[in-house]
Motif scaffolding. Sequence first.
Motif, short mmCIF file in Angstrom:
data_model
loop_
_atom_site.label_atom_id
_atom_site.label_comp_id
_atom_site.label_asym_id
_atom_site.label_seq_id
_atom_site.Cartn_x
_atom_site.Cartn_y
_atom_site.Cartn_z
N ARG A 23 11.04 5.95 3.99
CA ARG A 23 11.61 6.71 5.10
C ARG A 23 12.66 5.88 5.83
N GLY A 71 0.82 -1.21 0.00
CA GLY A 71 0.00 0.00 0.00
C GLY A 71 0.86 1.26 0.00
N LEU A 72 0.22 2.35 -0.23
CA LEU A 72 0.94 3.62 -0.27
C LEU A 72 1.62 3.89 1.06
N ARG A 73 0.90 3.58 2.12
CA ARG A 73 1.45 3.82 3.46
C ARG A 73 2.72 3.01 3.69
N GLU A 74 2.64 1.73 3.32
CA GLU A 74 3.83 0.90 3.50
C GLU A 74 4.99 1.41 2.65
N GLN A 75 4.65 1.88 1.46
CA GLN A 75 5.71 2.40 0.60
C GLN A 75 6.42 3.59 1.25
N LYS A 76 5.60 4.48 1.76
CA LYS A 76 6.17 5.66 2.41
C LYS A 76 7.05 5.26 3.58
N LYS A 77 6.51 4.32 4.33
CA LYS A 77 7.26 3.87 5.51
C LYS A 77 8.61 3.28 5.09
#
Lengths: 205, 205, 205, 205
Positions: free
Chosen positions: C11, C2-8
Amino acid sequence: MGLREQKKAARRRAILDAGRTAMLEEGYERTSVERIVAQVGIARGTFYLYFPDKSALFSTLLEELYAPFVHALKSHANALAAAATTQQQQLLYLQMSLGLAQVLERTRATLPLHFQHARAPGTSGTLCREWLTQVEDTAITILEDAQSRGLVRHHDSAAVALAIVGAAERLLWAWLQGDPRLNAEQAASELARLFFEGIRPQALP
Amino acid sequence: MGLREQKKAARRRAILDAGRTAMLEEGYERTSVERIVAQVGIARGTFYLYFPDKSALFSTLLEELYAPFVHALKSHANALAAAATTQQQQLLYLQMSLGLAQVLERTRATLPLHFQHARAPGTSGTLCREWLTQVEDTAITILEDAQSRGLVRHHDSAAVALAIVGAAERLLWAWLQGDPRLNAEQAASELARLFFEGIRPQALP
Amino acid sequence: MGLREQKKAARRRAILDAGRTAMLEEGYERTSVERIVAQVGIARGTFYLYFPDKSALFSTLLEELYAPFVHALKSHANALAAAATTQQQQLLYLQMSLGLAQVLERTRATLPLHFQHARAPGTSGTLCREWLTQVEDTAITILEDAQSRGLVRHHDSAAVALAIVGAAERLLWAWLQGDPRLNAEQAASELARLFFEGIRPQALP
Amino acid sequence: MGLREQKKAARRRAILDAGRTAMLEEGYERTSVERIVAQVGIARGTFYLYFPDKSALFSTLLEELYAPFVHALKSHANALAAAATTQQQQLLYLQMSLGLAQVLERTRATLPLHFQHARAPGTSGTLCREWLTQVEDTAITILEDAQSRGLVRHHDSAAVALAIVGAAERLLWAWLQGDPRLNAEQAASELARLFFEGIRPQALP
DNA sequence: AATGAATGAGAGTTCATTCAT
DNA sequence: AATGAATGAACTCTCATTCAT
C-alpha cells in the motif's frame, strides 16, 4: 430644449438601452454596472450622474415597458365602462385587442424583462409586481364590467381574470422564445375562442 | 442503514432544507453558501462534501419539486391513453385532478422555487426549464389524446395546452402568494369550468 | 515478512507511485492529497498512517530518485581515488559512464521531478537541494582527483564541475522533454567530447 | 504625462515590485494577491485595476526579465551574421560577452525568478519557457554561424548550444545563490576557456 | 488499521458605490 | 459634467490535516 439638455437626454437614453440589452441577456442581478458603462463608452462614475443606483435604471426600464400597457388597458376599461350598448362594447373590445396588440408589438423586444423578473425575489421582482398589480386589477375591472352586463358568465372575477392573463402570458412567452411547439399566428385567436367558447367540442344544450 | 449513513443523510437533508428556505427567500443568485452553512451550523467546506457546488444543491431541490409532477402527469397520461371508454376517461380525469392536487399540496412549500426561477436567465432558469419542458410536453400529449377521442374541440393543441398550463400556474401563484383578490377554494373548479365550458353566459346553438 | 507487513508495504508503494505520477503532472504544490488517495483508492486519513504529511511523501520520492545517483557517484569516486594507474582510471571512467547511464535509464520516468523542483522556492526545492549538494560535491571531488593526477587542466574545480553538471542536466532535460531540436542519440557523446577535449591539459601547438 | 498617469504608473510599478519580491521569496504558486496588496498598502480590488489576474503580473515580470536578454542576444546574433572577417567576429564576441554581462548585472535581482520557474509545471513554467525558447534558439543560431565560418568544430549545434546555456545557467545560479564552492570572479572566464578550447575545430596531434 | 466527515483558513476574483480630480 | 481610481466586503470553492468511529 438646449443643446446641453439634448446631450444629457441622449446619454441617458444610451445608458437605458445598454442597460436593457444587458439585463435582457443576463438578468438584473448578474448585470454589472461595469458592463453597461463599457457598452455606452462612459466612465463608471458617470452612470451615477444619471441614475442614483442600478435599481433606478431597472425601474425606469420597467416603466417604459409597463406604462403603455397600463395606460392602454385603463383607457379601454374606462371606455368600456362608459359604453351604452352591447354593440358599442363589442367594437370597443375589438379596439382594445388591436390596441394591446400594437403595444405588444412596440414593446416586443423589452417584454422578456417582464417574464424574467416578474416572479423573482428581491428588488427586481418587487418592482415588477408593483406594475403588474395595476395590469391585473384593470383586467379584473374589465371582466367585472362584462359580468355586470351579462356578457360573460358569473365566475369568480379575479380568478378568471388572472387565468386569462396567465394563459395570455404563457402564449406570449412561448412566442417570444420562438417555441417550436407553437403556431404563433393562430395562438391569439385560439386563445380568444378558448376562453369565449370553452374547450368542449360542441355547445351543450 | 448504518448510523454513519443516517447521520450523513440527515445532514444532507438539513442542507437541502436550509438551502430551500434561503433560496425561497432570496433566490438562487443571491443565496450564498455562507448563509446556508451558517443556518445548518456547519463549516463552509462541509457543504462541498455533500454537493459539488451551489447549482447541484439547487438542481436537487428542483428534482424534488418537479419529479413528482412529471411522474404523476406521465402515469396519468398513460392511463388516459389506455382508456377504452369515455366513461373510464372521465373517471381518470377526475383521478388526475385529485392526484395533481395532492402533489401540489405536498410540494406546496417548495413551489415558489418554480415560479421564481422558471423564466430567469442563467443557470437556475435553464435547470428549471429542462423539467418544465417535460411537464408541458405531457400536457400536450394528454390534450391531443382528448382531441383524438373527440372530447375537446380541435384547437392547436400546443397553444391550448400552454394556455391551460399558464392559467393554472397563474392561479397557483396567486394562491401561494395568498393573493387577497382570489377566492382560493373556488379557483380550481372555476378554472375547470372556464376551460371546459368557456366564458359565454349560455351555450350557443 | 508477514502477510500484514507485505500488505502494508504494497500500500505504501501504491501511495508512492500515485504520488509520483500526480506530482510529475502537477508539481508538488498543486498536487492535492485528495487526488493521490483517490488514485490509490484509499481514504484520506489512511494517507496519514503511511506518511506524516505531504512533504514526507515527496521526500521519499526524492530519496528513491537521488539515492542511486549519489551511491553510484560516490562509489565510482572512491574507486577512482584508489586507482593506481591512468589506464585503470580510464577504465573506471568508462564504467562510471555506463553506470550512470544505467541509473538514468532506471530513474528516467521520475527524473522530471528533479528538474521541476530543484530550483523551486519552498519546501520542495529545499528538499531537492539537500540531495543535489551531495551529487555536486561528489562531482567536484572526482574532478579534483583528475586534476591532481594531471588528467585535466587546472581550472577552478567547482566551476568546471558545476558547468559539466549544468550542461549534462540541460541535455538530459531536453531529452526527457523530447526536444525536437536535439539529436538524442548523439547528445551524450557530444557532451563527452565537448568537455573531454576542451579540458585536456596539453595545449595546442 | 499628467499627474494621474504618473501616479498610476508609480502604483503599477509598486505592485510589480511587491509582486516580484514576494514571488522571489515564495514562488508564483504560493504568493497570494493578498500578500502583494498588503505590501503595497492598497485594497485587494485595486490589484485587479492594474492586472487582469495574478498570472498577468507574473507575465509582466517575466517580460521585464527576459526581453533585455532576447533583445541583446538577437541583435548580437545579427551583427555576428553580418561580420565580414574573423577579426570582426572576435571583437563582436567580446562585445556580446560584455553586453550580456551588463544585462545580467541589471537584471540580477530578478534572475532567480527564471531559475525558480523555468522548469516548473503549470502556468508559471509555461510562461517562462515561451521566453526561453527564444533565448536558446538564438544561441543555436549564433553557434551555427560560428560553425559555418569554421570557428568551431561541427558538433550537433543544438546539443552544444544547450550544453553551453545549461552550463552558463548553472554557474549563474550558483553565483546568485552565493554558492561558497564557487569563485565567482573566475567563473565566467573559466566557462569561456572551457568551451572555447573544447570546441576548436583543429584536433590535437 | 482504516475510514471519511469535518474543519476553517485562505485562495482568486467580482462588484456596487464613492469621491478627489 | 465627467472621470476612473479606489474601496473592501462578498462571492464560490480548495486544501492539508484531524479525529471520532
